[in-house]
Write a protein that holds these residues in place. Sequence first.
Motif, short mmCIF file in Angstrom:
data_model
loop_
_atom_site.label_atom_id
_atom_site.label_comp_id
_atom_site.label_asym_id
_atom_site.label_seq_id
_atom_site.Cartn_x
_atom_site.Cartn_y
_atom_site.Cartn_z
N SER A 37 0.83 -1.20 0.00
CA SER A 37 0.00 0.00 0.00
C SER A 37 0.87 1.26 0.00
O SER A 37 2.05 1.23 0.35
CB SER A 37 -0.93 0.02 1.23
OG SER A 37 -0.15 0.18 2.40
N LYS A 38 0.25 2.35 -0.38
CA LYS A 38 0.93 3.64 -0.41
C LYS A 38 1.39 4.02 1.00
O LYS A 38 2.50 4.52 1.18
CB LYS A 38 0.00 4.71 -0.97
CG LYS A 38 0.60 6.08 -1.06
CD LYS A 38 -0.39 7.09 -1.63
CE LYS A 38 0.20 8.48 -1.63
NZ LYS A 38 -0.76 9.48 -2.08
N GLU A 39 0.53 3.74 1.99
CA GLU A 39 0.87 4.06 3.37
C GLU A 39 2.09 3.28 3.84
O GLU A 39 2.96 3.80 4.53
CB GLU A 39 -0.32 3.78 4.30
CG GLU A 39 -1.50 4.71 4.10
CD GLU A 39 -2.41 4.27 2.96
OE1 GLU A 39 -2.26 3.14 2.45
OE2 GLU A 39 -3.27 5.07 2.55
N GLU A 42 5.18 4.80 2.35
CA GLU A 42 5.53 6.05 3.04
C GLU A 42 6.16 5.76 4.40
O GLU A 42 7.11 6.43 4.80
CB GLU A 42 4.29 6.93 3.19
CG GLU A 42 3.81 7.51 1.88
CD GLU A 42 2.48 8.23 2.00
OE1 GLU A 42 1.84 8.18 3.08
OE2 GLU A 42 2.05 8.83 1.00
N MET A 43 5.63 4.76 5.10
CA MET A 43 6.18 4.41 6.40
C MET A 43 7.60 3.85 6.25
O MET A 43 8.48 4.14 7.07
CB MET A 43 5.28 3.40 7.10
CG MET A 43 3.98 4.00 7.60
SD MET A 43 2.88 2.79 8.37
CE MET A 43 3.82 2.36 9.82
#
Length: 95
Positions: A37-39, A42-43
């Motif tokens: 996922s995009k999240e 980013e994490m």
Amino acid sequence: MMIDKLGGISPLNNIQNTKRTQGTGSVKSSPDSISVSKEAKEMAEAYYLKEVADETPDVRADLVAQIKEKIKDSSYLSAEVINSTAERIMASYGI
């Protein structure tokens, strides 16, 4: 004391007499895949940047030594240098 055999005369006979069953159908397999996922991306990037920041020293000793040498020179501390430094400090704070 005598112990009787358990499960018949020879337990190996049961294994040897077992017949294998044939599969009735084939299972269609699809290639394994994952999606991130995009999240999560980013994490992961934030974690990497934090690791880099933790490994980076807070004080750059080489620059501090250069500035100390410049300050020792009496001609370096002029009104022009002081004003320029003050302007840069204020600009960095958005003043």
